[in-house]
Design a protein around this motif. Structure first.
Motif, mmCIF file in Angstrom:
data_model
loop_
_atom_site.group_PDB
_atom_site.id
_atom_site.type_symbol
_atom_site.label_atom_id
_atom_site.label_comp_id
_atom_site.label_asym_id
_atom_site.label_seq_id
_atom_site.Cartn_x
_atom_site.Cartn_y
_atom_site.Cartn_z
ATOM 1 N N ARG A 1 64.688 -1.047 46.730
ATOM 2 C CA ARG A 1 64.930 -2.271 46.165
ATOM 3 C C ARG A 1 63.730 -3.232 45.993
ATOM 4 N N LYS A 2 63.031 -3.133 47.268
ATOM 5 C CA LYS A 2 61.639 -3.919 47.219
ATOM 6 C C LYS A 2 60.836 -3.457 46.286
ATOM 7 N N PHE A 3 60.634 -2.301 46.059
ATOM 8 C CA PHE A 3 59.708 -1.438 45.191
ATOM 9 C C PHE A 3 60.188 -2.085 43.860
ATOM 10 N N ILE A 4 61.237 -1.984 43.362
ATOM 11 C CA ILE A 4 61.757 -2.482 42.094
ATOM 12 C C ILE A 4 61.456 -3.961 41.880
ATOM 13 N N LEU A 5 61.735 -4.619 42.939
ATOM 14 C CA LEU A 5 61.456 -6.049 42.409
ATOM 15 C C LEU A 5 60.171 -6.413 42.617
ATOM 16 N N ASN A 6 59.176 -5.497 43.069
ATOM 17 C CA ASN A 6 57.847 -5.774 42.899
ATOM 18 C C ASN A 6 57.248 -5.008 41.721
ATOM 19 N N SER A 7 58.175 -4.712 40.955
ATOM 20 C CA SER A 7 57.714 -3.879 39.585
ATOM 21 C C SER A 7 56.975 -2.780 40.205
ATOM 22 N N GLY A 8 57.339 -2.080 40.954
ATOM 23 C CA GLY A 8 56.429 -0.894 41.500
ATOM 24 C C GLY A 8 54.970 -0.747 41.984
ATOM 25 N N SER A 9 54.819 -1.988 42.386
ATOM 26 C CA SER A 9 53.431 -2.166 42.785
ATOM 27 C C SER A 9 53.013 -1.861 44.144
ATOM 28 N N LEU A 10 52.307 -0.847 44.459
ATOM 29 C CA LEU A 10 52.268 -0.248 45.805
ATOM 30 C C LEU A 10 51.268 -1.401 46.394
ATOM 31 N N LYS A 11 50.481 -2.050 45.592
ATOM 32 C CA LYS A 11 49.560 -2.874 46.184
ATOM 33 C C LYS A 11 50.462 -4.218 46.855
ATOM 34 N N ASN A 12 51.504 -4.743 46.234
ATOM 35 C CA ASN A 12 52.428 -5.637 46.487
ATOM 36 C C ASN A 12 53.238 -5.302 47.652
ATOM 37 N N MET A 13 53.608 -3.939 47.562
ATOM 38 C CA MET A 13 54.332 -3.422 48.858
ATOM 39 C C MET A 13 53.689 -3.105 50.151
ATOM 40 N N SER A 14 52.212 -2.996 49.787
ATOM 41 C CA SER A 14 51.457 -2.972 51.099
ATOM 42 C C SER A 14 51.160 -4.300 51.707
ATOM 43 N N ASN A 15 51.160 -5.348 50.779
ATOM 44 C CA ASN A 15 51.204 -6.673 51.351
ATOM 45 C C ASN A 15 52.373 -7.091 52.004
ATOM 46 N N LEU A 16 53.534 -6.640 51.375
ATOM 47 C CA LEU A 16 54.903 -7.136 51.790
ATOM 48 C C LEU A 16 55.136 -6.425 53.188
ATOM 49 N N TYR A 17 54.802 -5.296 53.352
ATOM 50 C CA TYR A 17 55.097 -4.417 54.704
ATOM 51 C C TYR A 17 53.843 -4.657 55.474
ATOM 52 N N ASN A 18 52.800 -5.455 55.405
ATOM 53 C CA ASN A 18 51.643 -5.563 56.015
ATOM 54 C C ASN A 18 51.140 -4.251 56.580
ATOM 55 N N VAL A 19 51.068 -3.270 55.876
ATOM 56 C CA VAL A 19 50.346 -2.197 55.872
ATOM 57 C C VAL A 19 49.066 -1.737 54.778
ATOM 58 N N SER A 20 48.612 -0.600 55.097
ATOM 59 C CA SER A 20 47.381 -0.227 54.209
ATOM 60 C C SER A 20 48.298 0.359 52.908
ATOM 61 N N TYR A 21 47.389 0.413 51.640
ATOM 62 C CA TYR A 21 48.117 1.029 50.443
ATOM 63 C C TYR A 21 48.201 2.604 50.930
ATOM 64 N N PRO A 22 47.495 3.432 51.455
ATOM 65 C CA PRO A 22 47.734 4.596 51.741
ATOM 66 C C PRO A 22 49.107 4.932 52.710
ATOM 67 N N THR A 23 49.363 4.005 53.505
ATOM 68 C CA THR A 23 50.587 4.100 54.153
ATOM 69 C C THR A 23 51.956 4.023 53.295
ATOM 70 N N VAL A 24 51.680 2.835 52.631
ATOM 71 C CA VAL A 24 52.824 2.764 51.298
ATOM 72 C C VAL A 24 52.987 3.949 50.785
ATOM 73 N N ARG A 25 52.008 4.341 50.081
ATOM 74 C CA ARG A 25 51.673 5.660 49.287
ATOM 75 C C ARG A 25 52.645 6.937 49.840
ATOM 76 N N SER A 26 52.149 7.116 51.062
ATOM 77 C CA SER A 26 52.694 8.080 51.925
ATOM 78 C C SER A 26 54.274 7.846 51.939
ATOM 79 N N LYS A 27 54.711 6.778 52.230
ATOM 80 C CA LYS A 27 56.172 6.389 52.472
ATOM 81 C C LYS A 27 56.811 6.616 51.211
ATOM 82 N N LEU A 28 56.281 6.208 50.308
ATOM 83 C CA LEU A 28 56.617 6.622 48.847
ATOM 84 C C LEU A 28 56.825 8.137 48.405
#
Length: 99
Positions: A22-49
């Motif tokens: 849900r958050k990924f869609i609301l952030n237009s698929g931006s992993l950078k936005n997701m990393s900021n939202l979850y307060n984790v690194s880009y690679p961490t978000v990429r790994s979760k995805l």
């Protein structure tokens, strides 16, 4: 939407995974936005995805098997011929790139 209309791959996901989607869609698929939202690194978000993609793919393959088994059941019930079933299954596998 009735429960049986919801794809099984969605039903197989836990609440945390659905919230991530849900958050990924609301952030237009931006992993950078997701990393900021979850307060984790880009690679961490990429790994979760990547893990989420694997979960979805695994369940999609299970749905593929269900579809193929349904077609085979039609043959057993003599609702369609074996030749027609082979054509349907081959076409389906070709479109889905199933081995």
């Amino acid at each position: 939407m009735e429960r049986e209309e919801i794809p099984s791959w969605i039903l197989a996901l836990d609440k945390e995974s659905l919230e991530f989607i849900r958050k990924f869609i609301l952030n237009s698929g931006s992993l950078k936005n997701m990393s900021n939202l979850y307060n984790v690194s880009y690679p961490t978000v990429r790994s979760k995805l990547d893990r989420l993609i694997k979960k979805i793919e695994l369940h999609s393959k299970e749905e593929d098997v269900e579809f193929i088994n349904m077609i085979k059941g039609f043959v057993i019930d003599e609702r369609i011929s074996l030749d027609v079933a082979k054509v349907i299954i081959e076409k389906y596998k070709g479109e889905k790139d199933i081995k």
